[in-house]
Write a protein that holds these residues in place. Structure first.
Motif, PDB file in Angstrom:
ATOM      1  N   TYR A  64      32.826  -7.548 111.528  1.00 35.46           N
ATOM      2  CA  TYR A  64      33.995  -6.755 111.165  1.00 35.46           C
ATOM      3  C   TYR A  64      34.573  -7.169 109.817  1.00 35.46           C
ATOM      4  N   ALA A 111      38.472  -4.000 110.492  1.00 36.83           N
ATOM      5  CA  ALA A 111      38.516  -3.718 111.929  1.00 36.83           C
ATOM      6  C   ALA A 111      38.586  -5.028 112.696  1.00 36.83           C
ATOM      7  N   ARG A 153      43.234  -7.924 110.598  1.00 35.32           N
ATOM      8  CA  ARG A 153      42.715  -7.187 109.437  1.00 35.32           C
ATOM      9  C   ARG A 153      41.977  -8.110 108.467  1.00 35.32           C
ATOM     10  N   GLU A 193      43.721   3.934 110.781  1.00 28.26           N
ATOM     11  CA  GLU A 193      42.253   3.941 110.742  1.00 28.26           C
ATOM     12  C   GLU A 193      41.777   2.616 110.144  1.00 28.26           C
ATOM     13  N   VAL A 194      41.139   1.798 110.969  1.00 28.70           N
ATOM     14  CA  VAL A 194      40.651   0.501 110.511  1.00 28.70           C
ATOM     15  C   VAL A 194      39.147   0.519 110.244  1.00 28.70           C
ATOM     16  N   GLY A 195      38.495   1.619 110.566  1.00 22.00           N
ATOM     17  CA  GLY A 195      37.061   1.751 110.341  1.00 22.00           C
ATOM     18  C   GLY A 195      36.604   3.084 110.890  1.00 22.00           C
ATOM     19  N   SER A 215      33.410  -1.015 108.970  1.00 25.02           N
ATOM     20  CA  SER A 215      34.713  -1.269 108.361  1.00 25.02           C
ATOM     21  C   SER A 215      34.540  -1.877 106.979  1.00 25.02           C
ATOM     22  N   LEU A 252      35.835   2.925 102.396  1.00 26.65           N
ATOM     23  CA  LEU A 252      35.309   3.219 103.725  1.00 26.65           C
ATOM     24  C   LEU A 252      34.261   4.328 103.671  1.00 26.65           C
TER      25      LEU A 252
END
Length: 229
Positions: A116, A119, A123, A169-171, A186, A193
């Motif tokens: 990650y 994500a 963070r 939206e993290v990924g 991510s 992205l």
């Protein structure tokens, strides 16, 4: 294979590790697109453990992005540098991963982590941590969504859906094979992205997981068997 010692001053407690994450997280660069997919070099990094022997092995495999052929590879072995704590796994892996990258005979280009970036509950997953420490563009491509939620993407390869922490939206969930479970992409550092998803699709012409991850996984498992023999 390089042998790695735990760095002096490396965090030893959860509080110390979280303090380092807080300090480094502000250095993540999110406003660069990153290298174009299918160009230059792209490097996969992965790790394998032998907990009984307190060993961790890291592998770095450099591919030519256009043909996905191996250009260079390197491994490193060290002692596990931090206990297992969800959200702090980078502290178990970073010293050995950095050593493997340092052993490469050529610049790695974009680095793809089996894990990650943004994500991550704080963070700041492995891809972001590695990117900040090296200055390299990095992305995370994970096998599962960790603690986040998503709607299943459409069936065709290339379909995506947001990976969400609440409304953030993290990924993205990215379908790399028709009808096969997606991977979870991510941003790590210095890549957008959209570009991270495009790289992921460029690296998955035949399988669910990126060729970078597949090659690095095989190499680090072989190196672990050798180190533990």
């Amino acid at each position: 294979m390089t042998t790695v010692r735990i760095p002096a001053g490396w965090p030893a407690t959860e509080d110390e590790a979280r303090s380092v994450q807080d300090e480094l997280r502000g250095r993540v660069v999110l406003d660069e697109p990153g290298p174009p997919p299918g160009t230059g070099r792209v490097t996969g990094v992965d790790v394998a453990y032998d907990d009984e022997r307190d060993l961790v092995v890291a592998a770095a495999v450099v591919l030519d992005a256009a043909g996905l052929v191996v250009v260079a590879e390197a491994t490193a072995v060290g002692r596990v540098s931090f206990p297992y704590v969800p959200g702090l796994l980078a502290f178990r892996e970073i010293p050995t991963v950095l050593a493997a990258l340092d052993e490469l005979p050529c610049p790695p280009g974009l680095v793809v982590c089996d894990g990650y970036g943004l994500a991550h509950p704080r963070r700041f997953g492995l891809a972001s941590h590695l990117g900040v420490l090296t200055g390299l563009p990095t992305i995370g491509v994970a096998k599962n969504p960790f603690a986040f939620v998503y709607d299943d993407p459409d069936v065709p390869r290339g379909s995506t859906s947001p990976l969400l922490a609440g409304t953030e939206e993290v990924g993205r969930a990215v379908r790399t094979r028709d009808g096969v479970k997606p991977v979870f992409v991510s941003v790590g550092h210095r890549v957008s992205l959209d570009n991270a998803c495009a790289h992921t699709l460029a690296l998955t012409p035949a399988y669910r997981l990126p060729e970078t991850t597949r090659r690095a996984d095989a190499l680090c498992r072989a190196a672990l068997r050798e180190a533990a023999a």
